[in-house]
Design an enzyme around this catalytic site. Structure first.
Site, PDB file in Angstrom:
ATOM      1  N   ALA A   1      -1.203   5.530  17.568  1.00  0.00           N
ATOM      2  CA  ALA A   1      -1.211   6.865  16.953  1.00  0.00           C
ATOM      3  C   ALA A   1      -1.682   6.776  15.496  1.00  0.00           C
ATOM      4  CB  ALA A   1       0.183   7.483  17.021  1.00  0.00           C
ATOM      5  N   SER A   2      -1.247   5.741  14.798  1.00  0.00           N
ATOM      6  CA  SER A   2      -1.655   5.591  13.383  1.00  0.00           C
ATOM      7  C   SER A   2      -3.150   5.321  13.286  1.00  0.00           C
ATOM      8  CB  SER A   2      -0.845   4.472  12.700  1.00  0.00           C
ATOM      9  OG  SER A   2      -1.302   3.182  13.071  1.00  0.00           O
ATOM     10  N   LYS A   3      -3.689   4.573  14.241  1.00  0.00           N
ATOM     11  CA  LYS A   3      -5.120   4.233  14.184  1.00  0.00           C
ATOM     12  C   LYS A   3      -5.991   5.428  14.581  1.00  0.00           C
ATOM     13  CE  LYS A   3      -4.785   0.154  12.478  1.00  0.00           C
ATOM     14  NZ  LYS A   3      -5.236  -0.073  11.101  1.00  0.00           N
TER      15      LYS A   3
ATOM     16  N   ASN B   1      -7.830  -1.674   4.626  1.00  0.00           N
ATOM     17  CA  ASN B   1      -7.636  -2.619   5.729  1.00  0.00           C
ATOM     18  C   ASN B   1      -6.172  -2.924   6.045  1.00  0.00           C
ATOM     19  OD1 ASN B   1      -8.340  -5.152   7.436  1.00  0.00           O
ATOM     20  ND2 ASN B   1      -7.152  -5.988   5.720  1.00  0.00           N
TER      21      ASN B   1
ATOM     22  N   TYR C   1       1.538   2.340  16.592  1.00  0.00           N
ATOM     23  CA  TYR C   1       0.331   1.759  15.998  1.00  0.00           C
ATOM     24  C   TYR C   1      -0.926   2.530  16.429  1.00  0.00           C
ATOM     25  CZ  TYR C   1      -3.403  -1.694  15.281  1.00  0.00           C
ATOM     26  OH  TYR C   1      -4.563  -2.332  14.917  1.00  0.00           O
TER      27      TYR C   1
ATOM     28  N   SER D   1      -8.809   0.792  15.045  1.00  0.00           N
ATOM     29  CA  SER D   1      -8.676  -0.189  16.128  1.00  0.00           C
ATOM     30  C   SER D   1      -9.199   0.414  17.429  1.00  0.00           C
ATOM     31  CB  SER D   1      -7.202  -0.569  16.306  1.00  0.00           C
ATOM     32  OG  SER D   1      -7.018  -1.250  17.524  1.00  0.00           O
TER      33      SER D   1
ATOM     34  N   VAL E   1       0.821  -1.229   0.000  1.00  0.00           N
ATOM     35  CA  VAL E   1       0.000   0.000   0.000  1.00  0.00           C
ATOM     36  C   VAL E   1       0.852   1.275   0.000  1.00  0.00           C
ATOM     37  CG1 VAL E   1      -2.207  -0.838   0.925  1.00  0.00           C
ATOM     38  CG2 VAL E   1      -0.360  -0.221   2.503  1.00  0.00           C
TER      39      VAL E   1
END
Ligand SMILES: NC(=O)c1ccc[n+]([C@@H]2O[C@H](COP(=O)([O-])OP(=O)(O)OC[C@H]3O[C@@H](n4cnc5c(N)ncnc54)[C@H](O)[C@@H]3O)[C@@H](O)[C@H]2O)c1
Length: 249
Positions: A157-159, A90, A155, A142, A64
């Protein structure tokens, strides 16, 4: 009559886990599904099993982060069917790493896959959805964003970024009849989860849920289906927890 008859969907990270579950259900519901994954063997295996069951499935090996590779998937979908109705953002990774030892490179890798990957895919499908004056984008975030999780700061922070991305895009794209929504899964039984969680950790997670069973990819796929059809036509910019009743806000 199937819920996605003739619809064209792109699902990223479709070689395993939640993405594979979405590809399964969408094929069963009559969609033409473009499966993309960085893992060539996994995505080809998944697509060929869907084809054997009569599904309209097209595998693509793509990271991606690779705008060119995603462009080819979008072009292939448009050449074959003349439209793109659904994008499921996703693909994502969640390696454990204590923040005190985290490098800038580790931080950047997670943001690049989990956030910039969604940026690329969304940018590339949108011109077609805008022209059609219709489309559904479902982003996979999440519940860890609501809870915070140690060893997953990069992770989580990314979500959180994905929820902000969803809300702002929804505000911008409503005038084109494009719906943008988000799912925040809880602990889902997938290949990725098996690699990072012990049986004891999983048992403790189920204990924290209201429903005392594992959440499986199909549970997430059914909500993706809802958010990709007219069943949810009055909704945009929303985030739905699918976590067996773990987080309730
Ligand atoms: N499993 C869970 O408990 C859980 C909970 C909350 C959110 N999520 C989110 O759901 C999504 C899927 O998770 P999963 O548990 O199914 O993971 P998984 O590891 O089982 O499957 C993910 C798939 O994505 C692919 N992938 C990884 N990096 C990629 C990249 N750069 N480009 C393209 N494909 C790539 C992998 O090859 C794999 O096939 C992720 O965004 C994850 O953060 C999962």
């Amino acid at each position: 009559m199937k819920l996605l008859d003739g619809k064209v969907a792109i699902v990223t990270g479709a070689g395993a886990g939640i993405g594979a579950g979405v590809a399964d259900l969408f094929c069963k519901q009559g969609a033409h599904v473009f499966l993309s994954d960085i893992d060539q063997a996994a995505v080809e295996h998944k697509a060929s099993s869907l084809q054997s069951d009569g599904g309209s499935a097209f595998p693509f090996t793509a990271d991606v982060r690779d705008r060119e590779a995603i462009t080819q998937i979008v072009q292939s979908a448009v050449t074959k069917f003349g439209r793109i109705d659904i994008l499921i953002n996703n693909a994502g990774v969640y390696p454990r790493q204590a923040f005190l030892d985290m490098t800038e490179e580790q931080w950047d890798t997670i943001q690049d896959i989990n956030v910039k990957g969604a940026f690329h895919c969304t940018k590339l499908v949108l011109p077609h959805m805008v022209q059609q004056r219709s489309g559904a984008i479902v982003n996979i975030s999440s519940v860890t964003f609501f809870l915070g999780m140690k060893q997953l700061t990069h992770y989580v922070a990314s979500k959180g970024a994905i929820i902000g991305f969803t809300r702002s895009l929804a505000r911008e794209l409503g005038e084109y009849n494009i719906h943008v929504n988000c799912i925040t899964p809880g602990a889902v039984e997938t290949e990725g989860e098996k690699a990072v969680a012990t049986k004891e950790q999983v048992a403790a997670l189920v204990e924290g849920q209201s429903l005392k069973r594992r959440i499986i990819p199909e549970d997430i796929a059914r909500v993706c289906l809802f958010l990709s059809t007219d069943l949810s036509s009055g909704m945009t910019g929303q985030t739905l927890n699918v976590d067996g009743g773990w987080v309730m806000y």
